[in-house]
Design a protein around this motif. Structure first.
Motif, PDB file in Angstrom:
ATOM      1  N   THR A   1      47.650  42.096  42.156  1.00 23.41           N
ATOM      2  CA  THR A   1      47.640  40.790  41.504  1.00 23.41           C
ATOM      3  C   THR A   1      47.817  39.670  42.518  1.00 23.41           C
ATOM      4  OG1 THR A   1      48.552  41.763  39.497  1.00 23.41           O
ATOM      5  CG2 THR A   1      48.743  39.375  39.737  1.00 23.41           C
ATOM      6  N   ASP A   2      48.767  39.824  43.455  1.00 23.33           N
ATOM      7  CA  ASP A   2      49.008  38.795  44.455  1.00 23.33           C
ATOM      8  C   ASP A   2      47.786  38.583  45.336  1.00 23.33           C
ATOM      9  OD1 ASP A   2      51.527  38.510  43.460  1.00 23.33           O
ATOM     10  OD2 ASP A   2      52.510  39.696  45.029  1.00 23.33           O
ATOM     11  N   ALA A   3      47.145  39.685  45.753  1.00 22.45           N
ATOM     12  CA  ALA A   3      45.961  39.577  46.603  1.00 22.45           C
ATOM     13  C   ALA A   3      44.832  38.887  45.870  1.00 22.45           C
ATOM     14  CB  ALA A   3      45.528  40.972  47.070  1.00 22.45           C
ATOM     15  N   SER A   4      44.685  39.251  44.610  1.00 20.84           N
ATOM     16  CA  SER A   4      43.627  38.642  43.807  1.00 20.84           C
ATOM     17  C   SER A   4      43.870  37.154  43.619  1.00 20.84           C
ATOM     18  CB  SER A   4      43.550  39.330  42.436  1.00 20.84           C
ATOM     19  OG  SER A   4      42.598  38.703  41.613  1.00 20.84           O
ATOM     20  N   GLU A   5      45.136  36.774  43.375  1.00 20.97           N
ATOM     21  CA  GLU A   5      45.469  35.370  43.176  1.00 20.97           C
ATOM     22  C   GLU A   5      45.250  34.565  44.450  1.00 20.97           C
ATOM     23  OE1 GLU A   5      49.419  35.396  41.717  1.00 20.97           O
ATOM     24  OE2 GLU A   5      48.832  35.839  39.639  1.00 20.97           O
ATOM     25  N   ASP A   6      45.582  35.160  45.606  1.00 18.96           N
ATOM     26  CA  ASP A   6      45.373  34.467  46.877  1.00 18.96           C
ATOM     27  C   ASP A   6      43.892  34.214  47.108  1.00 18.96           C
ATOM     28  OD1 ASP A   6      48.054  34.451  47.325  1.00 18.96           O
ATOM     29  OD2 ASP A   6      48.048  36.198  48.659  1.00 18.96           O
ATOM     30  N   ALA A   7      43.053  35.233  46.831  1.00 22.18           N
ATOM     31  CA  ALA A   7      41.617  35.090  47.033  1.00 22.18           C
ATOM     32  C   ALA A   7      41.034  34.071  46.064  1.00 22.18           C
ATOM     33  CB  ALA A   7      40.917  36.443  46.855  1.00 22.18           C
ATOM     34  N   SER A   8      41.483  34.116  44.812  1.00 22.77           N
ATOM     35  CA  SER A   8      40.969  33.201  43.801  1.00 22.77           C
ATOM     36  C   SER A   8      41.365  31.764  44.087  1.00 22.77           C
ATOM     37  CB  SER A   8      41.474  33.610  42.414  1.00 22.77           C
ATOM     38  OG  SER A   8      40.957  34.882  42.056  1.00 22.77           O
ATOM     39  N   ALA A   9      42.529  31.591  44.711  1.00 25.48           N
ATOM     40  CA  ALA A   9      43.019  30.248  44.984  1.00 25.48           C
ATOM     41  C   ALA A   9      42.115  29.508  45.962  1.00 25.48           C
ATOM     42  CB  ALA A   9      44.440  30.320  45.528  1.00 25.48           C
ATOM     43  N   THR A  10      41.450  30.247  46.832  1.00 23.11           N
ATOM     44  CA  THR A  10      40.573  29.625  47.831  1.00 23.11           C
ATOM     45  C   THR A  10      39.095  29.735  47.471  1.00 23.11           C
ATOM     46  OG1 THR A  10      40.521  31.690  49.107  1.00 23.11           O
ATOM     47  CG2 THR A  10      42.239  30.088  49.660  1.00 23.11           C
ATOM     48  N   ALA A  11      38.790  30.433  46.393  1.00 26.99           N
ATOM     49  CA  ALA A  11      37.396  30.614  46.006  1.00 26.99           C
ATOM     50  C   ALA A  11      36.859  29.354  45.341  1.00 26.99           C
ATOM     51  CB  ALA A  11      37.265  31.801  45.048  1.00 26.99           C
ATOM     52  N   GLU A  12      35.585  29.089  45.564  1.00 32.83           N
ATOM     53  CA  GLU A  12      34.967  27.932  44.929  1.00 32.83           C
ATOM     54  C   GLU A  12      34.768  28.177  43.440  1.00 32.83           C
ATOM     55  OE1 GLU A  12      31.215  24.863  45.596  1.00 32.83           O
ATOM     56  OE2 GLU A  12      31.355  26.707  46.777  1.00 32.83           O
ATOM     57  N   TYR A  13      34.463  29.447  43.087  1.00 33.49           N
ATOM     58  CA  TYR A  13      34.279  29.827  41.684  1.00 33.49           C
ATOM     59  C   TYR A  13      35.180  31.031  41.393  1.00 33.49           C
ATOM     60  CZ  TYR A  13      30.141  26.939  42.340  1.00 33.49           C
ATOM     61  OH  TYR A  13      29.286  25.899  42.635  1.00 33.49           O
ATOM     62  N   PRO A  14      36.459  30.785  41.177  1.00 30.47           N
ATOM     63  CA  PRO A  14      37.391  31.912  41.014  1.00 30.47           C
ATOM     64  C   PRO A  14      37.138  32.775  39.792  1.00 30.47           C
ATOM     65  CG  PRO A  14      38.496  29.793  40.715  1.00 30.47           C
ATOM     66  CD  PRO A  14      37.140  29.490  41.205  1.00 30.47           C
ATOM     67  N   ARG A  15      36.618  32.184  38.695  1.00 33.07           N
ATOM     68  CA  ARG A  15      36.388  32.979  37.480  1.00 33.07           C
ATOM     69  C   ARG A  15      34.982  32.730  36.965  1.00 33.07           C
ATOM     70  NH1 ARG A  15      37.139  33.383  31.805  1.00 33.07           N
ATOM     71  NH2 ARG A  15      37.795  35.516  31.297  1.00 33.07           N
ATOM     72  N   TYR A  16      34.197  33.795  36.930  1.00 29.89           N
ATOM     73  CA  TYR A  16      32.786  33.736  36.550  1.00 29.89           C
ATOM     74  C   TYR A  16      32.574  34.578  35.294  1.00 29.89           C
ATOM     75  CZ  TYR A  16      27.788  35.195  36.985  1.00 29.89           C
ATOM     76  OH  TYR A  16      26.470  35.504  36.754  1.00 29.89           O
ATOM     77  N   VAL A  17      31.984  33.975  34.266  1.00 35.51           N
ATOM     78  CA  VAL A  17      31.665  34.678  33.031  1.00 35.51           C
ATOM     79  C   VAL A  17      30.147  34.711  32.859  1.00 35.51           C
ATOM     80  CG1 VAL A  17      31.852  34.674  30.513  1.00 35.51           C
ATOM     81  CG2 VAL A  17      33.820  34.021  31.911  1.00 35.51           C
ATOM     82  N   ALA A  18      29.612  35.904  32.634  1.00 35.66           N
ATOM     83  CA  ALA A  18      28.172  36.082  32.424  1.00 35.66           C
ATOM     84  C   ALA A  18      27.908  36.391  30.960  1.00 35.66           C
ATOM     85  CB  ALA A  18      27.636  37.205  33.300  1.00 35.66           C
TER      86      ALA A  18
END
Length: 314
Positions: A48-65
């Motif tokens: 969870t921590d790793a995912s949150e760190d990556a998402s925090a710097t991502a331009e599109y942290p959550r993508y829904v198709a």
């Protein structure tokens, strides 16, 4: 072949659906989002921590198709046969998410879906149900792709599968056109309205999200002759081509009216129709391990993913 004419009484319900789709943006946020197999487990703090760190710097942290079988991509490797939506790990949402660092994908696309599947429970081919696709879109969603509408009013099954089925009754005539052509423009107009409402519904749930509407590819060839892979009567080719192109234009105009960007898969797939030397869409026969009949090959999914990534870089 009767799918399109039989669907016409339901055209009166299209306005009701449009209102419901827009309304979902206002009150559906209290509903739980989709399951999302790509989401990290809450019981694993490190993950969870790793995912949150990556998402925090991502331009599109959550993508829904959101989409139908042209998004889920049945039989494109790898497709889980136990998944009633026939969703492939090689479809364009998966490819886009893999290329975007830190992006978490929730792919709710499903074979057989139409715009009503966004606000109502969808039954899959195996008899199971899936929650409304729009439910997956939440306030923190940063990217949404939408490709749906071809199954509305039985449109796709009429101008491709239906026309092919009746071709043998009058191979040099126009048996499909004679039955369905009069209703085509009205149905396309209704699909356009629905796509606009879908975009507004997504925007209501995720005000800050970037929304891309992905169109349908070129399926029907130019000229006055079909091919064994697409056995449409000679006189029906013009009608089938008009409906193919018209469907793509309906999504494009619906995206414009709703305020979304458009991914022109029709232009992208020029020269790769079913009868071409390098088809991106399978013909009447299912190609095991590659594509369901009249559905995309991996090449189509890869091309769409590349185009989406190109647009996102702008």
């Amino acid at each position: 072949m009767r799918a399109l004419p039989r669907a016409l009484p339901r055209l009166l319900a299209a306005t009701v659906l449009s209102v419901a789709l827009v309304g979902c943006g206002e009150d559906a946020s209290e509903q739980p989002s989709g399951s999302g197999s790509d989401s990290p487990s809450a019981s694993d703090p490190a993950t969870t921590d790793a995912s949150e760190d990556a998402s925090a710097t991502a331009e599109y942290p959550r993508y829904v198709a959101i989409g139908d079988s042209y998004t889920s991509a049945p039989l494109v490797p790898e497709t889980d046969p136990q998944d009633g939506c026939l969703r492939s790990s090689g479809n364009y949402p998966s490819l886009v998410a893999a290329a975007l660092e830190g992006t978490q994908l929730e792919d709710v696309s499903c074979a057989g879906a139409d715009t009503t599947s966004l606000i109502g429970v969808q039954r899959t081919f195996d008899g199971l149900s899936r929650p409304p696709q729009l439910q997956a879109v939440t306030e923190d969603t940063s990217l949404v792709t939408v490709s749906i509408g071809g199954n509305d009013f039985g449109l796709f099954s009429t101008f491709v599968g239906g026309c092919a089925q009746v071709a043998s009754t009058d191979p040099e005539g126009s048996p499909c056109t004679d039955v369905a052509s009069e209703d085509g423009p009205e149905v396309l107009a209704k699909i356009e309205e629905r796509i606009s409402s879908v975009v507004q519904g997504v925007r209501g749930r995720a005000p800050e999200a970037r929304i891309l509407v992905v169109g349908y590819p070129q399926i029907v060839p130019q000229g006055d002759r079909a091919c064994p892979a697409l056995p449409i009567a000679d006189g029906d080719l013009a009608f089938a081509r008009t409906m193919n192109r018209g469907l793509a234009e309906a999504l494009e105009e619906g995206a414009r009216k709703g305020g979304a960007e458009y991914v022109d898969a029709y232009a992208l797939s020029e020269g790769h129709h079913v009868c071409s030397d390098d088809p991106w869409i399978a013909g009447k026969e299912t190609v095991e391990g590659q594509a369901l009949a009249f559905h995309p090959f991996a090449a189509h999914q890869e091309a769409v993913a590349q185009e989406i990534l190109r647009l996102l870089e702008r």
